[in-house]
Design an enzyme around this catalytic site. Structure first.
Site, PDB file in Angstrom:
ATOM      1  N   SER A 113      33.503  -0.763   1.474  1.00  0.00           N
ATOM      2  CA  SER A 113      33.332   0.311   2.453  1.00  0.00           C
ATOM      3  C   SER A 113      33.969   1.626   2.033  1.00  0.00           C
ATOM      4  CB  SER A 113      33.877  -0.160   3.798  1.00  0.00           C
ATOM      5  OG  SER A 113      33.565   0.753   4.797  1.00  0.00           O
ATOM      6  N   HIS A 114      34.963   2.075   2.779  1.00  0.00           N
ATOM      7  CA  HIS A 114      35.572   3.387   2.564  1.00  0.00           C
ATOM      8  C   HIS A 114      36.711   3.330   1.542  1.00  0.00           C
ATOM      9  CE1 HIS A 114      37.397   0.996   5.626  1.00  0.00           C
ATOM     10  NE2 HIS A 114      38.546   1.589   5.400  1.00  0.00           N
ATOM     11  N   ASP A 279      30.335   6.882   4.728  1.00  0.00           N
ATOM     12  CA  ASP A 279      31.306   6.237   3.835  1.00  0.00           C
ATOM     13  C   ASP A 279      30.614   5.505   2.685  1.00  0.00           C
ATOM     14  OD1 ASP A 279      30.247   4.200   5.368  1.00  0.00           O
ATOM     15  OD2 ASP A 279      32.093   3.015   5.328  1.00  0.00           O
ATOM     16  N   ASP A 281      29.572   2.485   2.038  1.00  0.00           N
ATOM     17  CA  ASP A 281      28.425   1.607   2.285  1.00  0.00           C
ATOM     18  C   ASP A 281      27.503   2.123   3.381  1.00  0.00           C
ATOM     19  OD1 ASP A 281      30.497   1.083   4.135  1.00  0.00           O
ATOM     20  OD2 ASP A 281      29.699  -0.917   4.561  1.00  0.00           O
ATOM     21  N   ASP A 283      27.880   2.881   6.632  1.00  0.00           N
ATOM     22  CA  ASP A 283      27.897   2.492   8.047  1.00  0.00           C
ATOM     23  C   ASP A 283      28.762   3.410   8.918  1.00  0.00           C
ATOM     24  OD1 ASP A 283      30.259   1.527   7.004  1.00  0.00           O
ATOM     25  OD2 ASP A 283      30.006  -0.532   7.725  1.00  0.00           O
ATOM     26  N   ARG A 284      29.554   4.280   8.306  1.00  0.00           N
ATOM     27  CA  ARG A 284      30.394   5.182   9.117  1.00  0.00           C
ATOM     28  C   ARG A 284      29.773   6.573   9.198  1.00  0.00           C
ATOM     29  NH1 ARG A 284      36.733   3.981   8.360  1.00  0.00           N
ATOM     30  NH2 ARG A 284      36.553   1.716   8.348  1.00  0.00           N
ATOM     31  N   LYS A 378      27.124  -1.059  12.264  1.00  0.00           N
ATOM     32  CA  LYS A 378      27.220   0.353  12.577  1.00  0.00           C
ATOM     33  C   LYS A 378      26.391   1.121  11.548  1.00  0.00           C
ATOM     34  CE  LYS A 378      31.839   0.870  10.493  1.00  0.00           C
ATOM     35  NZ  LYS A 378      32.530  -0.418  10.323  1.00  0.00           N
TER      36      LYS A 378
HETATM   37  C1  VG1 Z   1      38.742  -0.835   9.776  1.00  0.00           C
HETATM   38  C2  VG1 Z   1      38.450  -0.131  11.076  1.00  0.00           C
HETATM   39  C3  VG1 Z   1      37.477  -0.955  11.896  1.00  0.00           C
HETATM   40  C4  VG1 Z   1      36.207  -1.228  11.075  1.00  0.00           C
HETATM   41  C5  VG1 Z   1      36.579  -1.864   9.746  1.00  0.00           C
HETATM   42  C6  VG1 Z   1      35.373  -2.011   8.851  1.00  0.00           C
HETATM   43  O1  VG1 Z   1      39.339  -2.082  10.026  1.00  0.00           O
HETATM   44  O2  VG1 Z   1      39.623   0.100  11.800  1.00  0.00           O
HETATM   45  O3  VG1 Z   1      37.184  -0.284  13.096  1.00  0.00           O
HETATM   46  O4  VG1 Z   1      35.345  -2.075  11.771  1.00  0.00           O
HETATM   47  O5  VG1 Z   1      37.531  -1.052   9.066  1.00  0.00           O
HETATM   48  O6  VG1 Z   1      34.819  -0.756   8.586  1.00  0.00           O
HETATM   49  P1  VG1 Z   1      40.934  -2.318   9.944  1.00  0.00           P
HETATM   50  O7  VG1 Z   1      41.114  -3.781  10.207  1.00  0.00           O
HETATM   51  O8  VG1 Z   1      41.362  -1.872   8.593  1.00  0.00           O
HETATM   52  O9  VG1 Z   1      41.528  -1.457  11.003  1.00  0.00           O
HETATM   53  V1  VG1 Z   1      33.937  -0.455   7.230  1.00  0.00           V
HETATM   54  O10 VG1 Z   1      33.163   0.914   7.349  1.00  0.00           O
HETATM   55  O11 VG1 Z   1      34.034  -1.738   6.498  1.00  0.00           O
HETATM   56  O12 VG1 Z   1      32.784  -1.275   6.936  1.00  0.00           O
HETATM   57 CO    CO Z   2      31.813   1.084   5.828  1.00  0.00          CO
END
Ligand code: VG1
Ligand code: CO
Length: 545
Positions: A113-114, A279, A281, A283-284, A378
């Site tokens: 992800s990010h 981000d 992938d 989804d954000r 998302k």
């Molecule tokens: C973080 C965010 C959460 C989100 C998760 C995955 O998790 O707070 O809201 O769903 O990332 O996002 P954490 O446990 O680090 O707070 V991402 O864009 O993977 O796909």
């Molecule tokens: Co993501």
């Protein structure tokens, strides 16, 4: 087709977190590490054999390497067909879309992800089930259990599959379709939003946008949708070519990491009227107006209040959900619409049942995530299109839309303070002490503000009745202010403490304060209740969003 039975030994650290298994690339590069985890998924994903799997990732370093391994292991398992994105690319929402559209048994998403990419960065892997959403905790727990006693996996001995052009090929009987990663997803977007109306924004010559793909997976999606299908202005997409290391950046759409975009939006009267970023992938999303920032919790509330104005949501919302730490701005909208508002633990997997059971239409998280019942993840580009369509319908700027929303529903000032790479035992002790002292805070008064409730958030899923515990300490005050403490489940280095702070203000004359100033008193309370300075020995948070 020659299937090899490979001997391995279990790794003890393959417990999936908030969103799949995330580790440093170096960890994934250990012998059989990825194979072990994939075999553990396959052992539990009973529907895959003889069926369709969707496979792709965000293009980060190790993506195509992992795809080749997973293709060969899928053939060994007896998967009938795999759909994989060209060059191994598929955004998380596109995978969710494809699973649903093609009735696949599941999907594997390769992404952290990010988190930063490249050989020194992070890698990740996640399994999505047949509804298109992240596997629920029952499944991920079972995968972890399997991984602890795994001594063997199966893989086909064959050449790599070419991923650089769209075509159909085979490993044994298993068909592999290398497809355009964008087409199906773009078609779904056209169905949900009024593309003609959005297009007229751009062709009027009065409106411009800037979308920052952050050198991650959304580049091809943004170019196809914004540039080609919506005729957006020159320069509408920046950093649109996916790179293995995201150009050395941190593909996290917030004010800190999307600095180039923020500078463009704040560059004066000639600045674009609309800005957004996604981000790694896809989804954000972060939404910006000219010199104006929309926090993600407000964005969700604004979407909920206006959904009925857009083609895909004419029938309105049947209900709404937000994760625990997300501000309660959307709760006010649900109240006024007379619909249910669900509060869930952090992570998209908790929205799946509510969406499948038609209890909610929209859902979102404070962490720059929003989505709807169109898929089960998302969706960054979707959120951008939602806003563009809204601007086209209302003929108002991002700032006007947001200020009018605050005027009608009140403003929730909101911030999140992150403390990264804390020693695990320090972080655990801090949370445990809060858990222990929580009950005694109830009834206490801080700066004339009484604590109504302090607890560790538990969630009983209303659809399957599963109870899950320990999702964050929340302190609720009489004036509707709130503080939440929780530890991240996506980090790859030590622990990350997140402190979420919000304050509800109805008085219009108080809607113009800088966020950190408006929340200063509550930030002070949060820091003192958790004894941050002594325990963490830091001057302040590492990241403020
Ligand atoms: C973080 C965010 C959460 C989100 C998760 C995955 O998790 O707070 O809201 O769903 O990332 O996002 P954490 O446990 O680090 O707070 V991402 O864009 O993977 O796909
Ligand atoms: Co993501």
């Amino acid at each position: 087709m020659k299937i090899l039975n490979k001997k391995t030994s279990p790794y003890r650290n393959q417990r999936p977190g908030t969103s799949g298994l995330r580790k440093k690339v170096k960890v994934f590069q250990q012998e059989h590490y990825l194979e072990n985890f994939v075999q553990s998924i396959f052992a539990n994903a009973k529907g895959l054999k003889g069926h369709l799997l969707i496979l792709g990732g965000d293009g980060r370093y190790y993506n195509t390497h992992a795809i080749q391994i997973i293709l060969k292991m899928s053939a060994a398992l007896g998967v009938k067909r795999v759909i994989v994105g060209e060059d191994g690319l598929l955004s998380t929402p596109a995978i969710s879309c494809l699973i649903r559209k093609h009735h696949a048994a599941g999907g594997i998403i390769l992404s952290a992800s990010h988190n930063p990419g490249g050989p020194e960065g992070d890698f990740g892997i996640k399994f999505n089930i047949a509804n298109g959403g992240p596997a629920p905790t029952g499944f991920t727990d079972a995968v972890y259990e399997t991984s602890k006693t795994l001594y063997e996996y199966q893989i086909v001995d064959c050449d790599n599959v070419p991923l650089d052009k769209q075509q159909t090929c085979y490993i044994g009987d298993m068909q592999i379709d290398v497809i355009d990663p964008v087409g199906d997803y773009a078609q779904l977007m056209e169905h949900l939003f009024d593309f003609e109306k959005i297009k007229s924004l751009f062709t009027s010559g009065l409106f411009t946008m800037c979308f920052d793909a952050m050198h991650a997976v959304t580049g091809p999606y943004a170019i196809e949708i914004f540039n080609k299908r919506l005729s957006a202005n020159v320069g509408a997409v920046i950093n649109g070519i996916p790179r293995e290391d995201f150009g050395g950046g941190h593909p996290d759409p917030n004010l800190t990491h999307a600095r180039e975009l923020v500078e463009r939006l704040n560059s004066g009267p000639g600045a674009p009227g609309f800005g957004a970023a996604s981000d790694g992938d896809g989804d954000r999303n972060m939404i910006l107006g000219r010199n104006f920032y929309v926090n993600a919790s407000d964005s969700l509330a604004i979407m909920a209040a206006n959904a009925h104005l857009l083609p895909g949501y004419r029938q309105g919302n049947c209900g709404i959900a937000r994760s625990l730490p997300t501000s309660r701005a959307v709760d006010k909208v649900a109240d006024s619409l007379g619909i249910d508002c669900y509060e869930t633990p952090t992570g998209w997997k908790y929205f799946g049942n509510l969406l499948d059971d038609s209890r909610i239409t929209l859902c979102g998280e404070e962490s720059f995530g929003s989505g709807s019942d169109h898929i089960r993840e998302k969706d960054g580009i979707w959120a951008v299109l939602f806003w563009l369509n809204l601007i086209a319908v209302k003929q108002q700027s991002v700032e006007e839309i947001t200020r009018l929303h605050w005027k009608r529903f009140g403003r929730h000032y909101y911030t999140r303070h992150d403390y990264n790479a804390i020693e695990n035992n320090v972080a655990e002790a801090l949370m445990q002490d809060l858990r222990d002292s929580g009950p005694s805070l109830t009834g206490q008064t801080y700066s004339k503000n009484k604590v109504l409730l302090c607890d560790d958030f538990c969630y009983r899923d209303p659809v399957d009745n599963n109870l899950s515990k320990n999702h964050g300490i929340r302190i609720l005050f009489e004036d509707e202010s709130r503080i939440v403490f929780r530890l991240s489940g996506t980090g790859t280095e030590g622990a990350t403490l997140r402190i979420y702070i919000e304050r509800f203000v109805t008085d219009l004359s108080l809607h113009d304060m800088p966020t950190q100033t408006a929340l200063a008193e509550l930030i002070g309370i949060a820091n003192s209740v958790a004894d941050i300075k002594n325990r963490l020995n830091r001057d302040g948070p590492d990241v403020i969003t």
